[in-house]
Motif scaffolding. Structure first.
Motif, PDB file in Angstrom:
ATOM      1  N   ALA A   1     102.970 -22.963 116.181  1.00 59.57           N
ATOM      2  CA  ALA A   1     104.618 -24.394 116.756  1.00 59.57           C
ATOM      3  C   ALA A   1     104.526 -23.785 118.362  1.00 59.57           C
ATOM      4  CB  ALA A   1     105.012 -24.941 116.242  1.00 59.57           C
ATOM      5  N   HIS A   2     103.834 -22.765 118.682  1.00 55.33           N
ATOM      6  CA  HIS A   2     104.463 -22.228 119.854  1.00 55.33           C
ATOM      7  C   HIS A   2     103.165 -21.251 120.385  1.00 55.33           C
ATOM      8  CE1 HIS A   2     107.945 -20.892 122.663  1.00 55.33           C
ATOM      9  NE2 HIS A   2     107.215 -21.139 123.084  1.00 55.33           N
ATOM     10  N   VAL A   3     102.913 -21.877 121.313  1.00 54.56           N
ATOM     11  CA  VAL A   3     101.686 -21.178 121.754  1.00 54.56           C
ATOM     12  C   VAL A   3     101.846 -21.683 123.311  1.00 54.56           C
ATOM     13  CG1 VAL A   3     100.223 -20.723 120.010  1.00 54.56           C
ATOM     14  CG2 VAL A   3      99.747 -22.530 121.917  1.00 54.56           C
ATOM     15  N   HIS A   4     100.826 -20.567 124.382  1.00 51.04           N
ATOM     16  CA  HIS A   4     100.136 -21.054 125.738  1.00 51.04           C
ATOM     17  C   HIS A   4      99.014 -20.706 126.209  1.00 51.04           C
ATOM     18  CE1 HIS A   4     105.085 -21.175 126.369  1.00 51.04           C
ATOM     19  NE2 HIS A   4     105.704 -20.467 125.993  1.00 51.04           N
ATOM     20  N   LEU A   5      98.058 -21.817 126.100  1.00 55.58           N
ATOM     21  CA  LEU A   5      97.077 -21.096 125.898  1.00 55.58           C
ATOM     22  C   LEU A   5      96.797 -21.397 127.469  1.00 55.58           C
ATOM     23  CD1 LEU A   5      94.993 -24.611 124.149  1.00 55.58           C
ATOM     24  CD2 LEU A   5      95.507 -22.538 123.617  1.00 55.58           C
TER      25      LEU A   5
ATOM     26  N   ILE B   1     108.649 -33.528 124.452  1.00 59.63           N
ATOM     27  CA  ILE B   1     108.815 -32.509 126.148  1.00 59.63           C
ATOM     28  C   ILE B   1     109.389 -31.094 125.728  1.00 59.63           C
ATOM     29  CG2 ILE B   1     110.574 -32.259 127.697  1.00 59.63           C
ATOM     30  CD1 ILE B   1     108.685 -34.899 127.699  1.00 59.63           C
ATOM     31  N   LYS B   2     109.299 -29.985 126.338  1.00 58.70           N
ATOM     32  CA  LYS B   2     109.825 -28.422 126.285  1.00 58.70           C
ATOM     33  C   LYS B   2     110.728 -28.723 127.516  1.00 58.70           C
ATOM     34  CE  LYS B   2     109.906 -23.804 125.550  1.00 58.70           C
ATOM     35  NZ  LYS B   2     108.440 -23.251 125.752  1.00 58.70           N
ATOM     36  N   ILE B   3     111.966 -27.822 127.785  1.00 58.33           N
ATOM     37  CA  ILE B   3     112.918 -28.018 128.467  1.00 58.33           C
ATOM     38  C   ILE B   3     113.664 -26.741 128.168  1.00 58.33           C
ATOM     39  CG2 ILE B   3     115.302 -28.403 127.288  1.00 58.33           C
ATOM     40  CD1 ILE B   3     115.771 -29.300 129.974  1.00 58.33           C
TER      41      ILE B   3
ATOM     42  N   GLU C   1     113.776 -23.388 119.866  1.00 56.64           N
ATOM     43  CA  GLU C   1     112.655 -22.072 119.813  1.00 56.64           C
ATOM     44  C   GLU C   1     113.253 -20.937 120.656  1.00 56.64           C
ATOM     45  OE1 GLU C   1     109.785 -22.689 119.347  1.00 56.64           O
ATOM     46  OE2 GLU C   1     110.067 -25.127 119.824  1.00 56.64           O
ATOM     47  N   HIS C   2     113.069 -20.078 120.051  1.00 59.31           N
ATOM     48  CA  HIS C   2     113.803 -18.654 119.590  1.00 59.31           C
ATOM     49  C   HIS C   2     114.745 -18.054 119.365  1.00 59.31           C
ATOM     50  CE1 HIS C   2     110.114 -17.959 122.472  1.00 59.31           C
ATOM     51  NE2 HIS C   2     110.752 -19.333 123.851  1.00 59.31           N
ATOM     52  N   VAL C   3     115.857 -18.963 119.596  1.00 55.46           N
ATOM     53  CA  VAL C   3     117.188 -19.247 118.621  1.00 55.46           C
ATOM     54  C   VAL C   3     117.937 -17.796 118.800  1.00 55.46           C
ATOM     55  CG1 VAL C   3     118.395 -20.009 116.833  1.00 55.46           C
ATOM     56  CG2 VAL C   3     116.583 -21.592 117.672  1.00 55.46           C
TER      57      VAL C   3
ATOM     58  N   SER D   1     103.987 -18.164 117.828  1.00 56.82           N
ATOM     59  CA  SER D   1     104.242 -16.805 118.223  1.00 56.82           C
ATOM     60  C   SER D   1     104.069 -17.065 119.793  1.00 56.82           C
ATOM     61  CB  SER D   1     102.616 -16.226 118.755  1.00 56.82           C
ATOM     62  OG  SER D   1     102.009 -17.454 118.933  1.00 56.82           O
ATOM     63  N   ASP D   2     104.387 -17.035 120.505  1.00 57.56           N
ATOM     64  CA  ASP D   2     104.698 -17.740 121.628  1.00 57.56           C
ATOM     65  C   ASP D   2     103.296 -17.224 122.409  1.00 57.56           C
ATOM     66  OD1 ASP D   2     106.146 -18.268 123.794  1.00 57.56           O
ATOM     67  OD2 ASP D   2     107.345 -16.718 124.178  1.00 57.56           O
ATOM     68  N   SER D   3     102.181 -16.896 121.647  1.00 59.58           N
ATOM     69  CA  SER D   3     101.613 -16.113 122.120  1.00 59.58           C
ATOM     70  C   SER D   3     101.077 -16.358 123.477  1.00 59.58           C
ATOM     71  CB  SER D   3      99.431 -17.147 121.321  1.00 59.58           C
ATOM     72  OG  SER D   3      99.447 -16.326 120.358  1.00 59.58           O
TER      73      SER D   3
HETATM   74 ZN   LIG Z   1     107.157 -19.647 125.208  1.00 58.41          ZN
END
Ligand SMILES: [Zn+2]
Length: 408
Positions: free
Chosen positions: A74-78, A185-187, A246-248, A315-317
């Motif tokens: 649910a959290h990647v950066h392609l 939306i991501k902030i 995210e992260h928290v 992951s924040d891949s």
């Molecule tokens: Zn990220």
């Protein structure tokens, strides 16, 4: 992690079944043998009775292996190359990024990740790939995407092109993303480790700005998820009504200090927390100060889960060398080692992750009607979460991505 071509062997069309010794349905263990009946792109039935399938039904028997839902990261950066400094994205040629986004999506799929949610690209490249693979005649992961994340001028990940200061600019930025057809939306509610400017514990936006973003997004029918490391940013984003956090990390200026009343409020609101825990166990550490706090954060995630927070393993891949694309299975095993029960750790990367992404009726479980996104791994992942990396086969919407043991 090896890249699989997007044009992997095909198909499984029509009606067929996969038989495995064991299974996990996204929430709980399935007593074996497990027979997953697939009809085209969908799961038609999940049978654990041990009954013989109809003789005319083709059966792929994967033997002493487990079948589970394809994983959801649910959290990647392609658009990110984990080996490269992220700020280089500012000047990277679009063609290079377009090819990279495609290659990285294939890496996730080869690792058994059949859904990725991209929470920060450049030029809406992940959004474009999402649309392209919908009609492409080759397996690719399901993609959800936010486009460039909203951030302060010069703030966290400014180089992705999402800078917006003040309510007017923020609302315009949300509307622009809606016009591009983003899924969410991501902030960046706080600073981040890979960008100087704002400390990870510092808020980038005040409560009113965050509320304006949630309000504007709602006008366009879009949820908001907030990157938040610091206690104030976490609490303000929650109060603003975000759909995800995210992260928290609860990072302070000099350590980690969980604000438990905020955790209780997150649990009461049922807001999923993206625990970006997936990482290779060894490798380069670029920011030792942050890294030292991550072990403590990991243990805190398990405590937050016990307090009722919906925990998503992600992951924040792409953001650092130890987070290559397809690294998600390492996160599941890591959460298990930190004390999360194996079923909960697996759920965090399947059913809970799918719910966080708004696709619970589509992915994350083995159940009739859902997409036939299947992961087959050797052995019993519930007894040993490291088995998740022994990928024997991946099916995306009923189509074969990697060779099964039967084909070897
Ligand atoms: Zn990220």
């Amino acid at each position: 992690m090896p890249a699989a071509p997007l044009s992997a062997p095909l198909p499984a069309t029509g009606r067929w079944a996969l038989r495995a010794a064991l299974g996990f349905d996204g929430r709980a263990a399935l007593p074996g043998p497990v027979l997953v009946v697939v009809d085209g792109a969908r799961i038609a039935a999940v049978d654990t009775t041990g009954a013989h399938p109809p003789t005319d039904l083709p059966v792929v028997d994967v033997g002493d292996a487990a079948v589970l839902p394809g994983l959801v990261d649910a959290h990647v950066h392609l658009a990110f190359d984990p080996q490269e400094n992220a700020a280089a994205l500012a000047g990277a040629p679009p063609d290079l990024l377009r090819a990279r986004v495609r290659r990285n999506a294939a890496r996730h799929l080869a690792a058994g990740v059949t859904t990725v949610r991209d929470l920060g690209d450049r030029d809406y490249l992940a959004v474009a790939l999402r649309d392209e693979v919908r009609t492409a005649d080759a397996p690719a992961p399901r993609i959800l995407a936010s486009g460039p994340p909203l951030t302060r001028v010069g703030g966290h990940c400014w180089f992705l092109g999402g800078e917006a200061d003040g309510e007017t600019a923020l609302r315009a930025a949300v509307a622009r993303r809606a016009a591009h057809g983003v899924d969410i939306i991501k902030i960046m509610a706080t600073g981040g480790a890979i960008t100087p400017g704002f400390g990870t514990h510092e808020s980038q936006y005040d409560a009113a700005a965050l509320a304006a973003v949630v309000d504007e997004a709602a006008r366009h029918g879009l949820p908001v998820t907030a990157h938040a490391h610091g206690p104030a940013g976490i609490a303000d984003a929650l109060a603003a009504g975000v759909a995800g956090l995210e992260h928290v990390s609860f990072f302070t200026a000099d350590g980690v200090a969980v604000d438990w009343p905020t955790v209780e409020a997150i649990a009461a609101a049922g807001v999923p927390v993206g625990a970006t825990e997936a990482m290779l166990p060894e490798g380069e550490i670029r920011n030792p100060a942050v890294f030292a706090k991550l072990e403590q954060r990991g243990r805190n995630f398990v405590r937050m889960h016990a307090a009722g927070v919906p925990l998503v393993c992600c992951s924040d891949s792409g953001v650092v060398p130890r987070k290559p694309h397809g690294v998600l299975p390492y996160g599941v095993a890591h959460l298990g080692r930190l004390g999360l029960p194996a079923t909960e750790a697996l759920a965090a990367a399947t059913s809970v992750a799918a719910r966080a992404c708004g696709i619970a009726d589509e992915a994350g479980r083995l159940a009739p009607g859902l997409a036939a996104d299947l992961l087959v791994v050797g052995g019993d992942p519930l007894a040993d979460l490291d088995r998740l990396r022994d990928v024997r086969a991946v099916y995306r919407a009923g189509r074969h991505v990697t060779p099964t043991t039967a084909d070897n």
